[in-house]
Design a protein around this motif. Structure first.
Motif, PDB file in Angstrom:
ATOM      1  N   LYS A   1       0.789  -1.233   0.000  1.00 54.74           N
ATOM      2  CA  LYS A   1       0.000   0.000   0.000  1.00 54.74           C
ATOM      3  C   LYS A   1       0.822   1.284   0.000  1.00 54.74           C
ATOM      4  N   CYS A   2       2.127   1.189  -0.245  1.00 56.48           N
ATOM      5  CA  CYS A   2       2.972   2.373  -0.305  1.00 56.48           C
ATOM      6  C   CYS A   2       3.730   2.381  -1.623  1.00 56.48           C
ATOM      7  N   ALA A   3       3.982   3.582  -2.143  1.00 53.44           N
ATOM      8  CA  ALA A   3       4.632   3.714  -3.449  1.00 53.44           C
ATOM      9  C   ALA A   3       6.078   4.169  -3.292  1.00 53.44           C
ATOM     10  N   ALA A   4       6.905   3.701  -4.219  1.00 50.66           N
ATOM     11  CA  ALA A   4       8.317   4.073  -4.233  1.00 50.66           C
ATOM     12  C   ALA A   4       8.803   4.169  -5.673  1.00 50.66           C
ATOM     13  N   ILE A   5       9.757   5.058  -5.900  1.00 51.43           N
ATOM     14  CA  ILE A   5      10.476   5.082  -7.171  1.00 51.43           C
ATOM     15  C   ILE A   5      11.484   3.950  -7.099  1.00 51.43           C
ATOM     16  N   HIS A   6      11.501   3.112  -8.115  1.00 52.34           N
ATOM     17  CA  HIS A   6      12.323   1.912  -8.136  1.00 52.34           C
ATOM     18  C   HIS A   6      13.380   2.080  -9.228  1.00 52.34           C
ATOM     19  N   ILE A   7      14.643   2.080  -8.832  1.00 57.99           N
ATOM     20  CA  ILE A   7      15.726   2.307  -9.791  1.00 57.99           C
ATOM     21  C   ILE A   7      16.664   1.105  -9.789  1.00 57.99           C
ATOM     22  N   LYS A   8      16.946   0.611 -10.981  1.00 55.59           N
ATOM     23  CA  LYS A   8      17.871  -0.515 -11.131  1.00 55.59           C
ATOM     24  C   LYS A   8      19.201   0.016 -11.654  1.00 55.59           C
ATOM     25  N   GLY A   9      20.082   0.394 -10.728  1.00 60.09           N
ATOM     26  CA  GLY A   9      21.418   0.854 -11.095  1.00 60.09           C
ATOM     27  C   GLY A   9      21.434   2.238 -11.718  1.00 60.09           C
TER      28      GLY A   9
ATOM     29  N   THR B   1      12.774   6.156 -17.054  1.00 56.05           N
ATOM     30  CA  THR B   1      12.473   7.450 -16.447  1.00 56.05           C
ATOM     31  C   THR B   1      10.999   7.617 -16.101  1.00 56.05           C
ATOM     32  N   TYR B   2      10.115   7.169 -16.976  1.00 51.99           N
ATOM     33  CA  TYR B   2       8.683   7.442 -16.797  1.00 51.99           C
ATOM     34  C   TYR B   2       7.865   6.200 -16.449  1.00 51.99           C
ATOM     35  N   SER B   3       8.510   5.131 -16.076  1.00 50.29           N
ATOM     36  CA  SER B   3       7.761   3.933 -15.672  1.00 50.29           C
ATOM     37  C   SER B   3       8.551   3.187 -14.603  1.00 50.29           C
ATOM     38  N   ASN B   4       8.615   3.808 -13.396  1.00 43.74           N
ATOM     39  CA  ASN B   4       9.432   3.182 -12.365  1.00 43.74           C
ATOM     40  C   ASN B   4       8.811   3.177 -10.978  1.00 43.74           C
ATOM     41  N   TRP B   5       7.552   3.559 -10.851  1.00 40.97           N
ATOM     42  CA  TRP B   5       6.927   3.478  -9.539  1.00 40.97           C
ATOM     43  C   TRP B   5       6.549   2.028  -9.270  1.00 40.97           C
ATOM     44  N   ASN B   6       6.689   1.657  -8.022  1.00 49.17           N
ATOM     45  CA  ASN B   6       6.369   0.300  -7.596  1.00 49.17           C
ATOM     46  C   ASN B   6       5.606   0.402  -6.281  1.00 49.17           C
TER      47      ASN B   6
END
Length: 191
Positions: free
Chosen positions: A153-161, A167-172
């Motif tokens: 139930k919480c959102a985060a920007i997810h970055i792989k390295g 850039t525009y599709s990374n929320w998880n």
């Protein structure tokens, strides 16, 4: 003084001629203050934009990227304690700035997550911490996200390295007690 009105060497000049010599430092001081006042007035009229030390400015906001991990609730409290809130992402430009800012942070992890101010506490309804209306069309979820909404139930920007190009599709959406980094946001201060 001789008959032509000139001062002879060794004689004192009349009082009106001597009094001008002490004005030179005052004329300089008054001129310097006038220039400084004009400069400050021009700069303040334009406005100096300030962010706290260690925060990064983009447009009208200041952003802080943490160097420690916490749960979503602790992250929200930490931001509030700094007079800010977890970031609310309103535009594509802001999303791009934050993604690149977070991507530039060096971590040893293969993937890094940064909490943002978006949660789904009631009936799967996503809500921003500052009550900005949630608009699905203005979101940047990874394909297939949000999923497993009953637990995540919480959102985060997810970055792989640091070479991640999503850039525009990374929320998880993730479980809220997961320890993640966070991004805090506050309005710039005009001085």
């Amino acid at each position: 003084m001789n008959h032509r009105g000139r001062v002879s060497p060794g004689t004192a000049a009349p009082a009106e001629e001597r009094s001008c010599s002490w004005l030179n430092p005052w004329v300089f001081l008054v001129s310097a203050l006038a220039i400084k006042t004009a400069f400050v007035t021009i700069c303040l009229g334009e406005g100096w934009i300030c962010c706290p030390k260690g925060w990064k400015r983009f447009q009208e906001k200041c952003y802080y990227i943490s160097d420690d991990k916490m749960s979503w609730t602790e992250s929200a409290q930490n931001c509030t304690g700094m007079g800010s809130h977890l970031v609310v992402i309103n535009t594509k430009a802001e999303q791009e700035f934050l993604f690149n800012l977070a991507k530039g942070v060096v971590t040893n992890a293969y993937e890094t997550k940064y909490y943002i101010g978006l949660t789904a506490y009631e009936n799967g309804q996503w809500q921003w911490v500052d009550q900005t209306p949630y608009k699905k069309a203005a979101t940047f979820w990874k394909p297939g996200e949000p999923n497993l909404l009953f637990a995540e139930k919480c959102a985060a920007i997810h970055i792989k390295g640091n070479r991640d190009s999503n850039t525009y599709s990374n929320w998880n959406n993730i479980i809220c007690f997961t320890n993640c980094y966070r991004i805090c946001e506050l309005a710039v201060k005009y001085v």
